[in-house]
Design a protein around this motif. Sequence first.
Motif, short mmCIF file in Angstrom:
data_model
loop_
_atom_site.label_atom_id
_atom_site.label_comp_id
_atom_site.label_asym_id
_atom_site.label_seq_id
_atom_site.Cartn_x
_atom_site.Cartn_y
_atom_site.Cartn_z
N LEU A 42 -0.69 -1.20 6.54
CA LEU A 42 -1.51 -0.01 6.33
C LEU A 42 -1.48 0.38 4.86
O LEU A 42 -0.57 1.05 4.38
CB LEU A 42 -0.97 1.13 7.20
CG LEU A 42 -1.73 2.46 7.14
CD1 LEU A 42 -3.20 2.25 7.27
CD2 LEU A 42 -1.22 3.37 8.22
N LEU A 44 -3.09 2.28 1.77
CA LEU A 44 -4.00 3.32 1.33
C LEU A 44 -4.14 3.34 -0.19
O LEU A 44 -4.65 4.30 -0.76
CB LEU A 44 -3.50 4.70 1.81
CG LEU A 44 -3.62 4.94 3.30
CD1 LEU A 44 -3.04 6.29 3.67
CD2 LEU A 44 -5.06 4.87 3.73
N ILE A 100 2.01 6.16 3.25
CA ILE A 100 2.21 7.22 2.26
C ILE A 100 2.70 6.63 0.93
O ILE A 100 2.33 7.11 -0.13
CB ILE A 100 3.20 8.27 2.78
CG1 ILE A 100 2.72 8.81 4.11
CG2 ILE A 100 3.35 9.39 1.77
CD1 ILE A 100 1.57 9.76 4.01
N ALA A 101 3.50 5.58 1.00
CA ALA A 101 3.95 4.98 -0.26
C ALA A 101 2.76 4.43 -1.03
O ALA A 101 2.66 4.62 -2.25
CB ALA A 101 4.95 3.87 0.03
N PHE A 105 1.31 5.45 -4.66
CA PHE A 105 0.94 4.49 -5.70
C PHE A 105 -0.41 4.83 -6.29
O PHE A 105 -0.61 4.84 -7.51
CB PHE A 105 0.85 3.11 -5.02
CG PHE A 105 1.16 1.99 -5.93
CD1 PHE A 105 0.16 1.15 -6.38
CD2 PHE A 105 2.46 1.75 -6.33
CE1 PHE A 105 0.46 0.09 -7.21
CE2 PHE A 105 2.76 0.69 -7.14
CZ PHE A 105 1.75 -0.15 -7.59
N ILE A 219 -7.99 9.52 -4.64
CA ILE A 219 -7.55 8.89 -3.40
C ILE A 219 -8.58 8.96 -2.28
O ILE A 219 -8.49 8.24 -1.29
CB ILE A 219 -6.22 9.49 -2.90
CG1 ILE A 219 -6.35 11.01 -2.80
CG2 ILE A 219 -5.12 9.13 -3.85
CD1 ILE A 219 -5.10 11.64 -2.27
N PHE A 223 -9.64 6.37 1.23
CA PHE A 223 -9.97 6.73 2.60
C PHE A 223 -11.34 6.21 2.99
O PHE A 223 -11.58 5.80 4.12
CB PHE A 223 -9.91 8.25 2.78
CG PHE A 223 -8.50 8.78 2.72
CD1 PHE A 223 -8.15 9.79 1.85
CD2 PHE A 223 -7.53 8.25 3.53
CE1 PHE A 223 -6.85 10.26 1.79
CE2 PHE A 223 -6.23 8.71 3.49
CZ PHE A 223 -5.89 9.72 2.61
N LEU A 226 -10.98 2.66 3.82
CA LEU A 226 -10.34 2.57 5.13
C LEU A 226 -11.36 2.78 6.23
O LEU A 226 -11.43 2.03 7.20
CB LEU A 226 -9.26 3.64 5.21
CG LEU A 226 -8.34 3.61 6.41
CD1 LEU A 226 -7.47 2.38 6.34
CD2 LEU A 226 -7.47 4.84 6.42
#
Lengths: 288, 381, 305
Positions: A42, A44, A100-101, A105, A219, A223, A226
């Motif tokens: 996963l 993101l 979340i990591a 990033f 960010i 999304f 995604l």
Amino acid sequence: MLVAALPWLISTAYWRGILVLCAMNVLLALALNLVMGYTGQLNLGQSAFFAIGAYVSTILIKTYHWNFWLAGVAAIIAAGFLGLALAAFAARLRGHYLAIASLGFAVITYQVLVNWESVTEGVRGIYGLLPPVRGTVELFYLIAAIALVVYFAMENLVRSPVGDTLRAIREDEVSASALGVNGALWKAFAFGVGAAIAGLAGCFYPGFVGTLVPDAFNIVESFTMLAMVIVGGMGTMIGPVIGAVVLTFLPELLRGFGELRLMIYGIALTLVVLFLPGGIASCFRRAR
Amino acid sequence: MKLASRLALAAAIVLASAAAAAQERVVRIGVAMPISGPGSYFGVMDKEGIELALEQLKGTVNGYKLQVQYEDSACSPLQATNVVKRLLDQFKPHIVIGEECSDASLAIAPILNEAKVVQLNVGSVTMKLTESGYKYTFRIFPNAEQQSAPLVKVAHDVLKARTAVILHEKTNAGNDNAEGFKKPFEASGGKVLATIDFGRDVNDFTAIATRIASLGKVDVLPTFALEGQQVRLSQALAQAKVVKGGGGSGVQMGSIWLPYGYDQKAGEASVGYVRIVQFDPTERRKMVQDFVSAFKAKYGQDKVPTHINAHAYDAILLIAEAVRRGAHDSESIRDAFSKFKDVEVTTGRITFDPKGQNADLSVVHFVETQKDLSWKALSWQ
Amino acid sequence: MSDLAALVVQQSLNGVYLGCLYVMVALGLTLIYGVLNQINFAHADFVTVGAFTAFFTVTRLATKLLGLPDTAAYLLSIVAAFGMGALLGLAINAAVFAPLRERGDELRPLIATIGVSVLLENAQLALFGPIPYQFDSPFARETLRFGRIFFSAQSALVVCVSAAAIAALYAFLRFTFLGKALRAVAQDRETAGLMGINPGLLIGLTIVIASALAGMAGALLGPVLVLSPFAGASVIVKAFAIVIIGGFGNLQGTIIAGILVGIIEAFTVQYLGSGLIDLVVFILLLAMLVARPTGLIAERKEENV
């Protein structure tokens, strides 16, 4: 082929521009699909690699006067390296931690772009950028051609034993390692390739818009990518392409709705996710 | 076969509509404004101003119908270039009002100039817009230098300020304004103790106010941020006893970012604030008062027009004036604009310099917030 | 007090106050993750809705209709926001989480909540417009001073209400039957089900509580934030970071992490500049993930074979 005919059917500068955007999004969706759909990670943080591709190539061209193609190669390598770096983190993380990591990033990359003004001009932006080929139609053919190459290369990859390895990691990483699969190595591979392709798409973005600002890479972009992969159908080859096409054209088609545009977009996204588990691609599979 | 007949049909339609367009007397005005996202703060007010002007003109000037199409550019260069292309393809405007955000305005300038369509900018501050040689770009908004230079003069000469802390939002416009203040202030012997920037998502300013309080005696605090953040910032500064409104000695200064009504919202913290306003709703000029009453009549008695409303309204007024003088397409509008001298609008008078920038500084007034939160006009020139 | 000492104390207080605000938002997130292994991306928008609910309660309902004095009106609005949050929690559980739960898919609820987030934000934009509303709580106007240290009554209120909420939550989880059942479901859903606990009901309840907390956070944040439909977005990313740093599903960790982030933010502003806050926080996040992936207080182990 259908793709080649598109610019003839669509003859206005505006929609042709959207076609170019669409081709870039296809690249981005394919990249993410490799990491998420086939390797099950996963991720993101793709917006970071997109950004690196854009900024590295632009800075090399503008400040150091490199040729577009050389700068592009450098940018792709840079993005790929960053992808490997993220993979180094990812080695130990699963599921939501990884999500979340990778988001972290992306945030850090964005903040660096905003704050390192001496190199990136920060929020002031870089202007007067030119695409490698003049003419929207030519640009579309170029990017679409690259996208097709990437598509076929990836298709071969996932059909090969490498693809099986990645799928094994996706399904059950622990068991796979029991079978001798070096999970960390292959995840790094997937991340690196995914990042490099995103960087590739990034090379074309600044020339197309003419202006480069960090806000294009916040960010929310991650999304959106995604969403493209999921709505199109994760883990299939055609899925990301469908997702990219739909999610590029949908906001533009909704422009007639004025203020309601994004609300409708949100509803559409939610509904597709709720009722079409395999994404739009699954409709075709079922129909067969 | 199919394709050929499709093409033939398309060609026929195009010819027919071209013929039709040539006969209609219409001036087409494209508007590229942020309608979605945080930038919609501007877009909403722009639309109000434009709609009011159109209503008053009854949509027609000199026999020409004014046709307006709004498109959402969301303050982003990508979206702005997309919608401008869309406008150029589908609507074929003679003039485009756009954008608000500096990056977006800069992104569409080359496209509009290449298409030989006039760009009328009413909201961006960046010097680059009128310094890049664009022949079709005009701006009535004072640029960064026009805003900051007078500010520095007042700070140095009138307020006798020698130390400053510059606060600004981290955007193109914020950076430009901050630079625009810093250079002349330091050149005239002042000292900038700190330049503090913050993103548009920062909400709590107590930490920043505490930091400023620790810097020693600060004479002026030029602040460049939007209304929402400024209110919180002023209140925090008052709390930290940095500014006059809180019992300190610093004077907050600002440019035209703040609409009328800011003082009421910030309360006591805003007492002593000195700023440039481009639109003063209390100005006695007939045009201003008529505008204010018309605005209140249309949008509600408790709504006072802001400078954003005023600028958008003025944009339509200027286009109308050009049409009144005989312009009806891009080239003639461009010519008319370049000849404008002392054209009166709600924000002041417009005279475009050869670069397309309005050079008349009547649009720059200074006011100071009094204890009862009203404005007192400071005279300087 | 020396200058430096006063400064340190002041910024620490600012940090604690900021931290409490973040904790209120992050608490709901970590609760949901604890029982459901899901992240609710619409959480921030719940906070915004809570803030608007509180605003309209104060300006329309309490003072005009009921004629309450300012302070009572504001306290009432906190309750109203809490209720509204609960309602939103019910809605999102029914629409998104419950239907998707059985399929064991990690990602789809996540994307669905992204869709809900976009929907909520733009619905609020359509309803309320982009121009910020002026939400003044009577507490924000009062400043308390002790020597050179100052803070507003609002900050004191925030800290008190947060502490009370956390204490109540703790007591609930530790001492009531429902709370214990919830912890059982969080630990092992299947076994809890075998023990006669209805996991679906309890998960729904958790989501409702978490969302109610978000709404309440909105009411507390309203006078602090710039109140527009985009208000929630400004805190959500940091809230995620806090949840990770503290450890997913770990209440104590989240609280400590939240306060820690608040203090770090205050001191970053003092010495480095507010532009770098996000950078510092996320570098800390990544460092944590390398050093202690399970969070500050390792209560839950990662799943093993």
